[in-house]
Design an enzyme around this catalytic site. Structure first.
Site, PDB file in Angstrom:
ATOM      1  N   GLY A  97       1.918 -29.722   7.488  1.00 52.43           N
ATOM      2  CA  GLY A  97       2.664 -29.585   8.724  1.00 52.43           C
ATOM      3  C   GLY A  97       3.025 -30.947   9.282  1.00 52.43           C
ATOM      4  O   GLY A  97       2.419 -31.965   8.936  1.00 52.43           O
ATOM      5  N   CYS A  98       4.012 -30.980  10.159  1.00 48.68           N
ATOM      6  CA  CYS A  98       4.463 -32.256  10.723  1.00 48.68           C
ATOM      7  C   CYS A  98       3.391 -32.884  11.613  1.00 48.68           C
ATOM      8  O   CYS A  98       3.029 -34.056  11.445  1.00 48.68           O
ATOM      9  CB  CYS A  98       5.772 -32.070  11.484  1.00 48.68           C
TER      10      CYS A  98
END
Length: 308
Positions: free
Chosen positions: A116-117
């Site tokens: 995920g970012c």
């Protein structure tokens, strides 16, 4: 023969970015599904099973469905950009710089979960300190972050850019994930090597791409003798020789950080802020939520897998 790549979900935000990064690459054969046929399960299954690497840009349940479609086909390798498999023990975690052995794990894996970012930034500053023994067991980590609104996909993009949208968002900045049960917390805990789940406070700014992730720490609660300088040195040592992750020299003189500085780039910058001799340190990761935080990482992982 060129490797065949299929982006399942190529018409979504992440899929479009991945496709753009592959434009002009003569070393790949891209399999594609017309947008009107994107829900045609039989066609998707054929394309998935015809690929050497399938990149899934889908919601969690649809990603699990896609994995099931190729369960009996050992030739197909998968990169999943959803959260569905990020803490699964039999999936390689696709953050190549988080550990010296990680590139080889990604290269040799059949299944790779794209990070995920927010976790990319958080793990990027937390894990090296855990491995160096600076961040002790049980430390109550907090993670505060702001992302560009493209991180919310087509729905949020429409809510912000379309003033006539039924649920238009006009605020320049807003918090979300207020019940503190964000889907990214499990991977932060696992891959950040944390005993306790961090308190994570995400937010969105009215800019398309970019991200700042902050992890503030009390020096007195770290390993004995921990200083601004020793923390910075641990990050420098961890990322030595890396071209994508840059540890910026001690940054006390910087007046500000622009969340959009790395928009459109697939790199990440790490900063260590604080006053020498002071009581606190603030670790900051700067990246593009769609770059190193999503599509850029997916292409990086694909290239590692193709190098096997």
């Amino acid at each position: 023969m060129k490797p065949k790549i299929f982006i399942d979900g190529e018409h979504g935000t992440t899929g479009l970015q991945i496709r753009a990064r592959m434009a002009g690459r003569s070393d790949l054969e891209l399999l594609s599904i017309p947008e009107a046929e994107r829900r045609n399960a039989a066609l998707r299954e054929d394309l998935l099973n015809g690929a050497d690497i399938a990149i899934l840009c889908l919601p969690d349940d649809a990603s699990r469905e896609a994995v099931a479609m190729v369960a009996g086909n050992n030739r197909v390798r998968i990169i999943d950009t959803s959260t569905a498999h990020r803490v699964a023990p039999d999936w390689a975690y696709g953050f190549a710089e988080m550990d010296k052995a990680q590139p080889a794990k990604i290269r040799d894996a059949r299944h790779v979960s794209n990070p995920g970012c927010y976790p990319t930034g958080a793990i990027g500053v937390i894990r090296p300190l855990r491995q160096a023994g600076i961040l002790p067991d049980g430390y109550p980590v907090t993670v505060n972050a702001v992302s560009g609104y493209t991180g919310g996909g087509k729905q949020m993009i429409a809510q912000i850019e379309d003033e006539n949208h039924a649920d238009h968002i006009s605020a320049p900045h807003f918090l979300y994930g207020l019940p503190l049960k964000h889907k990214h917390v499990p991977e932060m805990k696992m891959h950040g090597m944390l005993e306790r789940a961090p308190i994570f406070s995400p937010s969105v700014g009215k800019f398309p791409q970019g991200m700042i992730v902050q992890v503030p720490l009390y020096l007195d609660d770290l390993a004995p003798g921990a200083t601004l300088e020793s923390i910075h040195a641990a990050l420098v040592e961890h990322y030595a020789g890396q071209s994508i992750v840059e540890v910026v020299p001690l940054s006390a003189q910087l007046a500000r950080i622009d969340a959009t500085e790395l928009a459109g780039k697939d790199t990440m910058k790490l900063f260590v802020f604080g006053t020498p001799g002071g009581a606190h340190v603030n670790l900051v990761a700067l990246l593009d939520n769609l770059g190193k935080g999503a599509s850029g990482a997916a292409v990086q992982n694909m290239d590692l897998m193709l190098s096997a």
